[in-house]
Design a protein around this motif. Structure first.
Motif, mmCIF file in Angstrom:
data_model
loop_
_atom_site.group_PDB
_atom_site.id
_atom_site.type_symbol
_atom_site.label_atom_id
_atom_site.label_comp_id
_atom_site.label_asym_id
_atom_site.label_seq_id
_atom_site.Cartn_x
_atom_site.Cartn_y
_atom_site.Cartn_z
ATOM 1 N N LYS A 1 0.807 -1.210 0.000
ATOM 2 C CA LYS A 1 0.000 0.000 0.000
ATOM 3 C C LYS A 1 0.847 1.270 0.000
ATOM 4 C CE LYS A 1 -3.623 -2.268 2.681
ATOM 5 N NZ LYS A 1 -4.348 -2.276 3.954
ATOM 6 N N ASN A 2 2.027 1.200 0.582
ATOM 7 C CA ASN A 2 2.877 2.372 0.729
ATOM 8 C C ASN A 2 3.359 2.861 -0.641
ATOM 9 O OD1 ASN A 2 5.684 3.639 0.999
ATOM 10 N ND2 ASN A 2 4.941 3.680 3.116
ATOM 11 N N ALA A 3 3.152 4.154 -0.918
ATOM 12 C CA ALA A 3 3.502 4.731 -2.219
ATOM 13 C C ALA A 3 4.993 4.643 -2.509
ATOM 14 C CB ALA A 3 3.031 6.178 -2.295
ATOM 15 N N ALA A 4 5.836 4.710 -1.494
ATOM 16 C CA ALA A 4 7.287 4.628 -1.709
ATOM 17 C C ALA A 4 7.726 3.203 -2.027
ATOM 18 C CB ALA A 4 8.031 5.142 -0.478
ATOM 19 N N LEU A 5 6.965 2.197 -1.563
ATOM 20 C CA LEU A 5 7.339 0.801 -1.789
ATOM 21 C C LEU A 5 6.792 0.234 -3.096
ATOM 22 C CD1 LEU A 5 6.912 -0.740 1.777
ATOM 23 C CD2 LEU A 5 8.959 0.251 0.729
ATOM 24 N N LYS A 6 5.663 0.763 -3.576
ATOM 25 C CA LYS A 6 5.026 0.195 -4.768
ATOM 26 C C LYS A 6 5.942 0.122 -5.983
ATOM 27 C CE LYS A 6 0.162 0.903 -3.836
ATOM 28 N NZ LYS A 6 -1.081 1.553 -4.251
ATOM 29 N N PRO A 7 6.653 1.213 -6.334
ATOM 30 C CA PRO A 7 7.516 1.100 -7.521
ATOM 31 C C PRO A 7 8.688 0.139 -7.310
ATOM 32 C CG PRO A 7 7.736 3.281 -6.525
ATOM 33 C CD PRO A 7 6.619 2.569 -5.815
ATOM 34 N N LEU A 8 9.183 0.031 -6.086
ATOM 35 C CA LEU A 8 10.269 -0.910 -5.794
ATOM 36 C C LEU A 8 9.772 -2.341 -5.911
ATOM 37 C CD1 LEU A 8 11.784 0.971 -2.723
ATOM 38 C CD2 LEU A 8 12.587 1.023 -5.099
ATOM 39 N N TYR A 9 8.580 -2.585 -5.388
ATOM 40 C CA TYR A 9 7.958 -3.907 -5.474
ATOM 41 C C TYR A 9 7.738 -4.295 -6.937
ATOM 42 C CZ TYR A 9 4.266 -7.440 -5.127
ATOM 43 O OH TYR A 9 3.514 -8.577 -5.268
ATOM 44 N N GLU A 10 7.217 -3.362 -7.730
ATOM 45 C CA GLU A 10 6.950 -3.650 -9.143
ATOM 46 C C GLU A 10 8.243 -3.928 -9.899
ATOM 47 O OE1 GLU A 10 4.135 -4.346 -10.599
ATOM 48 O OE2 GLU A 10 3.132 -4.040 -8.683
ATOM 49 N N ARG A 11 9.297 -3.174 -9.595
ATOM 50 C CA ARG A 11 10.591 -3.405 -10.230
ATOM 51 C C ARG A 11 11.141 -4.783 -9.859
ATOM 52 N NH1 ARG A 11 15.060 0.852 -9.000
ATOM 53 N NH2 ARG A 11 16.733 -0.668 -9.034
ATOM 54 N N ALA A 12 10.940 -5.174 -8.596
ATOM 55 C CA ALA A 12 11.374 -6.499 -8.157
ATOM 56 C C ALA A 12 10.593 -7.591 -8.885
ATOM 57 C CB ALA A 12 11.217 -6.633 -6.641
ATOM 58 N N ARG A 13 9.296 -7.405 -9.035
ATOM 59 C CA ARG A 13 8.469 -8.394 -9.754
ATOM 60 C C ARG A 13 8.927 -8.534 -11.205
ATOM 61 N NH1 ARG A 13 5.900 -12.290 -7.071
ATOM 62 N NH2 ARG A 13 4.852 -11.438 -5.271
ATOM 63 N N GLU A 14 9.209 -7.400 -11.824
ATOM 64 C CA GLU A 14 9.662 -7.405 -13.212
ATOM 65 C C GLU A 14 10.998 -8.157 -13.338
ATOM 66 O OE1 GLU A 14 11.224 -3.864 -15.976
ATOM 67 O OE2 GLU A 14 9.179 -3.585 -15.234
ATOM 68 N N THR A 15 11.920 -7.884 -12.441
ATOM 69 C CA THR A 15 13.227 -8.558 -12.461
ATOM 70 C C THR A 15 13.048 -10.048 -12.195
ATOM 71 O OG1 THR A 15 14.261 -6.516 -11.690
ATOM 72 C CG2 THR A 15 15.567 -8.524 -11.514
ATOM 73 N N ALA A 16 12.183 -10.392 -11.251
ATOM 74 C CA ALA A 16 11.926 -11.797 -10.919
ATOM 75 C C ALA A 16 11.377 -12.557 -12.123
ATOM 76 C CB ALA A 16 10.964 -11.892 -9.746
ATOM 77 N N ARG A 17 10.515 -11.920 -12.886
ATOM 78 C CA ARG A 17 9.963 -12.584 -14.083
ATOM 79 C C ARG A 17 11.078 -12.923 -15.076
ATOM 80 N NH1 ARG A 17 5.472 -9.339 -12.944
ATOM 81 N NH2 ARG A 17 6.214 -7.531 -14.094
ATOM 82 N N ARG A 18 12.056 -12.033 -15.187
ATOM 83 C CA ARG A 18 13.165 -12.294 -16.115
ATOM 84 C C ARG A 18 14.070 -13.411 -15.601
ATOM 85 N NH1 ARG A 18 13.195 -6.553 -16.262
ATOM 86 N NH2 ARG A 18 15.094 -6.507 -14.999
ATOM 87 N N ILE A 19 14.199 -13.523 -14.279
ATOM 88 C CA ILE A 19 15.036 -14.586 -13.706
ATOM 89 C C ILE A 19 14.349 -15.939 -13.862
ATOM 90 C CG2 ILE A 19 15.925 -15.539 -11.529
ATOM 91 C CD1 ILE A 19 16.515 -12.607 -10.704
ATOM 92 N N GLY A 20 13.089 -15.996 -13.516
ATOM 93 C CA GLY A 20 12.344 -17.257 -13.589
ATOM 94 C C GLY A 20 11.713 -17.586 -12.263
ATOM 95 N N SER A 21 12.467 -18.188 -11.377
ATOM 96 C CA SER A 21 11.941 -18.604 -10.084
ATOM 97 C C SER A 21 12.583 -17.776 -8.962
ATOM 98 C CB SER A 21 12.243 -20.088 -9.865
ATOM 99 O OG SER A 21 11.910 -20.469 -8.537
ATOM 100 N N VAL A 22 11.738 -17.089 -8.188
ATOM 101 C CA VAL A 22 12.223 -16.309 -7.042
ATOM 102 C C VAL A 22 11.366 -16.660 -5.834
ATOM 103 C CG1 VAL A 22 12.568 -14.018 -6.049
ATOM 104 C CG2 VAL A 22 13.088 -14.415 -8.459
ATOM 105 N N GLU A 23 12.008 -17.234 -4.839
ATOM 106 C CA GLU A 23 11.348 -17.571 -3.578
ATOM 107 C C GLU A 23 11.933 -16.666 -2.498
ATOM 108 O OE1 GLU A 23 11.660 -21.151 -0.343
ATOM 109 O OE2 GLU A 23 11.739 -21.699 -2.454
#
Length: 137
Positions: free
Chosen positions: A90-112
């Motif tokens: 929910k935090n506005a400062a965390l949302k873009p960081l979270y989205e960037r992490a999700r995007e990077t994770a998709r390129r890696i494949g599996s992120v636990e």
């Protein structure tokens, strides 16, 4: 170099909340060897922002190393629960960081992401604090 699977210990530190902050990620291969260390001084930031910055440092380095799966070890319960979907971001400062992490994770494949107690993440904590110490002298 294809790294295959990596374990990444991440930690963010902020002295004050917000305050001088640092982020660190230590990347280990399957044999337990530290293959990379990323640290960054963040300036003034909250602890949660520092945790996400550390997460990104680790994921981005793992991607550059050619990892196709990673296990991220963190002492941030908030970040671990947000990653698993138990908590919303929910935090506005965390949302873009979270989205960037999700995007990077998709390129890696599996992120636990695995939450551990603070004492089990001491090396990453020390590295994050060194990032602050090196910048604020």
């Amino acid at each position: 170099m294809r790294a295959g699977h990596l374990r990444i210990h991440t930690d963010g530190a902020a002295r004050g909340n917000p305050g001088p902050a640092g982020a660190a990620a230590l990347l280990y291969d399957d044999a337990g060897n530290c293959v990379a260390e990323e640290t960054r001084y963040l300036g003034t930031a909250t602890n949660n922002v520092a945790e996400y910055q550390a997460f990104l440092l680790g994921l981005e380095r793992a991607e550059r190393l050619g990892a196709d799966s990673v296990e991220v070890v963190t002492d941030s319960e908030l970040m671990a629960r947000q990653w698993s979907g138990k908590y919303r971001v929910k935090n506005a400062a965390l949302k873009p960081l979270y989205e960037r992490a999700r995007e990077t994770a998709r390129r890696i494949g599996s992120v636990e992401v695995r939450h551990v107690r603070r004492g089990e993440n001491a090396a990453a904590d020390a590295a994050a604090n060194r990032a602050i110490d090196g910048a604020v002298g």
